[in-house]
Design an enzyme around this catalytic site. Sequence first.
Site, mmCIF file in Angstrom:
data_model
loop_
_atom_site.group_PDB
_atom_site.id
_atom_site.type_symbol
_atom_site.label_atom_id
_atom_site.label_comp_id
_atom_site.label_asym_id
_atom_site.label_seq_id
_atom_site.Cartn_x
_atom_site.Cartn_y
_atom_site.Cartn_z
ATOM 1 N N CYS A 67 -12.319 1.900 16.767
ATOM 2 C CA CYS A 67 -11.124 1.047 16.697
ATOM 3 C C CYS A 67 -10.194 1.149 17.907
ATOM 4 C CB CYS A 67 -10.353 1.303 15.410
ATOM 5 S SG CYS A 67 -9.691 2.942 15.219
ATOM 6 N N MET A 68 -10.145 2.285 18.589
ATOM 7 C CA MET A 68 -9.141 2.439 19.637
ATOM 8 C C MET A 68 -9.713 2.722 21.029
ATOM 9 S SD MET A 68 -6.428 1.861 18.216
ATOM 10 C CE MET A 68 -5.720 1.963 19.839
ATOM 11 N N GLY A 119 -4.892 1.320 14.098
ATOM 12 C CA GLY A 119 -5.193 1.041 12.703
ATOM 13 C C GLY A 119 -5.042 2.257 11.821
ATOM 14 N N GLN A 120 -5.232 3.448 12.382
ATOM 15 C CA GLN A 120 -5.247 4.662 11.570
ATOM 16 C C GLN A 120 -3.977 5.487 11.815
ATOM 17 O OE1 GLN A 120 -9.339 6.397 10.883
ATOM 18 N NE2 GLN A 120 -9.600 5.649 12.948
ATOM 19 N N MET A 168 -7.228 -4.575 16.604
ATOM 20 C CA MET A 168 -8.694 -4.634 16.584
ATOM 21 C C MET A 168 -9.291 -5.881 17.229
ATOM 22 S SD MET A 168 -9.460 -1.817 15.464
ATOM 23 C CE MET A 168 -7.919 -1.016 15.821
ATOM 24 N N LYS A 177 0.848 -1.208 0.000
ATOM 25 C CA LYS A 177 0.000 0.000 0.000
ATOM 26 C C LYS A 177 0.879 1.252 0.000
ATOM 27 C CE LYS A 177 -2.451 -0.998 3.738
ATOM 28 N NZ LYS A 177 -1.964 -2.356 3.998
HETATM 29 S S1 SF4 Z 1 2.317 2.897 7.262
HETATM 30 FE FE1 SF4 Z 1 1.254 0.950 7.109
HETATM 31 S S2 SF4 Z 1 0.296 0.968 5.095
HETATM 32 FE FE2 SF4 Z 1 1.894 2.538 5.067
HETATM 33 S S3 SF4 Z 1 3.727 1.506 4.284
HETATM 34 FE FE3 SF4 Z 1 3.793 1.368 6.507
HETATM 35 S S4 SF4 Z 1 2.875 -0.608 6.985
HETATM 36 FE FE4 SF4 Z 1 2.269 -0.077 4.880
#
Ligand code: SF4
Length: 806
Positions: A168-169, A382-383, A345, A84
């Site tokens: 989420c948190m 997560g964010q 999560m 990503k």
């Molecule tokens: S912050 Fe998360 S999504 Fe972005 S490169 Fe690092 S591991 Fe991948």
Amino acid sequence: MNTMERRDFLKMAAMTAATAAAQARAGVERTARYTDNHGLTWDKAPCRFCGTGCHVKVGVRSGRVMAIAGAEDADVNKGLLCVKGYHVGGILYGKDRLTEPMLRKNGKLEPIEWEEAIEIIAKRIYDKPKEFAFYGSGQWTIPEGYAAQKFTKGGLSNNHIDPNARLCMASAVTGFISTYGVDEPAGSYDDLDKADVVILWGNNPAEMHPVLFSRIVDRRALGEKVTLIDIGTRRTRSTEFADHYLNFRPQTDLAIANCIANYLLENDKYDKDFVSKHCNFRIDKDDETRDLFGKASTLEEYKEKMSTYTLEYTSQLSGVPMEQLKILCETFANPELKITSLWCMGVNQHYRGTAMNRLLHGIHLLSGHFGKPGDAPTSLTGQPSACGTAREVGTLAHALPGGRLVAKPEHRAACEKVWNMPEGRINPKPGYHTVKMFEKFCTPTAEGGDVSTLFVQVTNPGQSLPNLYKLFEAKKNLEDKFLIVSEVYPTASTEIADLVLPASLWVEKNGIYGNSERRTQQWFKQVEPPGEARDDCWMTIAIARKLYDMGFPGMKDKDGQFIFTFKDEDGEEVPVWDFESYYDINVDKALYEEYRPLTHAKQKNVAPYDILVNAHGLRWPVVETKDGNWRETRFRFSEFDDPFVKKGTGIQFYNSTTKDDKAQIWFCPYEPAPEEPDSEYPFWLSTGRVLEHWHTGSMTMRVKQLKNAMPKAYVELNPEDAAEKGITNGDLVKLTTKRGEMVMPAWINGRGRPPRGAVFVPFFDEKQLINRLTLDATCPVSKEPDYKKCAVKVEKYNPKEKKELP
Ligand code: SF4
């Protein structure tokens, strides 16, 4: 030169000038910025996606992001990115970017001017300020969240503001506060480089935090011994690397954590010295009065409560064989090992999320696996700025910046002072948390639905809320409710919005994020947003200014000044509410420097803006040293690293809820889940993310490579369950819960492998809104919903039924 070319050229020229001006005003040289011999200008930014907070180098040419690389000198990722991250630049250039404000007229969204959009919002707020709610995000930058917080809690005296981090948190926050008296992890990613054992609690970092996971895997590749224990409800990519996999029946993770504590106590293998010096005991209340503080307890009472959780009882309850439980218990009993627990999560999106967070801290404290490099209970986010914006800025409905609470008079007074607002401006009553906010918005006004205008920024609740028919889609039938959505692409949220505002994204604006390890990361705007897209922070300030002009009293401070007054170097007010002037000063820096003193109350001291400009983030508390440098903290509460710990104490929990510098070790009992499989709905349904897509996929599904790699949602099934139902790979499967039904293809023996009686569906696919099926029951303390378990019926799909589906 045609009109468009000329416009683009002028924008580019303005951008270059604004960047140069911002640099000069920052007062520091931007060492991360340079131009290479291919004409690419490189600058730094944190990745836009997960809470790992990797640092990328962004290569810009001709006003467009052309290249992305991992930053080699960044501690977090040392040049690495996940799939990503390597494609993060592509999220800016989806064909369907929103480029103009649009108002729904006769059921259709039609373009309008920004001025009209801001006026419509301001009028609705002016008429009914108490019925306004602001729904934000752990993807808000720190200045965006801070401005929204000040606008709502200070300007409107209304606490109905909450970020999607509630989803989420929130349970991690309540777990930290009820254990240490202050939020966020004591350790840092450095623990992963030192741990002998890493334990994954319902966590799949190989897909969710891949760069962090690679730190562990790389150590093994270099010949180091790192034992990986995976405790989960389905086999994942992380399991493939695990030395031990403990598959537990959903919800019984509470019993497993209690079993470890009981084993340590029964076998006299807990760390008596650490516990007597640094810990108290607490017991969760067992009724609806459950709160952050529980009841004080003695060691004897705690022992007695824990004694139920024998290896035998826990094995029966959880389905984990006794031998495996014993390996886990013996690991914690071994003082020679360094143990890091990781969770995200799986532990937070849990009907007993607060309890589970407390228990994980508790077993680390009881065993003394705390406060040394490699020995840490660490929750991940997560964010990208769930920690920075939701937790540190305090955009939750009950909170204020720097770990303060709206309910505490001295906390309100401190914020009113910094905001130069009259005493009593901040409302002492917590506002609506996320689930309640959307319940109120989707309930007819005559029936008590007292939120009539809802402004959503930087998140997609139309796909991410649980029980979507009830909490989101019910709005469609309510004429007097008004939904405003600021977005970058059309989403399930814009689908039913009354007003859609086009937003700038990532390096199209200045920003500051705070990642999972307390690291504050700054970046500058590097390209122009498309069309009329504008910064979310600007939107908030422009609405505030319109209200000020209309005479709304809350938009003035004690001296009658606009609450977002920014002056230039000559002391002249800059009209930042006019977007043409927004970048005439660095609004991010001004808001951040206003916020920074508020972080000192609970020793969360963030670094000055100018220091962040040339750093790949710094972990708070950041303090100035005698030589004028700024020093970050890797290990909180430990004397060897934390500057706030008293000399000679070794460990000091200086924010202790019991005011004795001690942490609380909790007993919280196992309880059944709010919805368990039965004869009608005999399977467990769990939801989550996949490696290629981030959250609801609104950004990553616009990147061809990511979309092609994972184009649509699926249901993971156990092969034996599938065979029993005559389902093979790719067959359509109908899932039915008490809230709705959905059809999607089966994936058997794929990436994730659930045990018998369980299925898993990812939530990134906007064409398959799995959250129409999920449960909206929340943890009683954190109010975070449980997305990881509800009861579902699983059938092979008969295509003739198609027309009956929603
Ligand atoms: S912050 Fe998360 S999504 Fe972005 S490169 Fe690092 S591991 Fe991948």
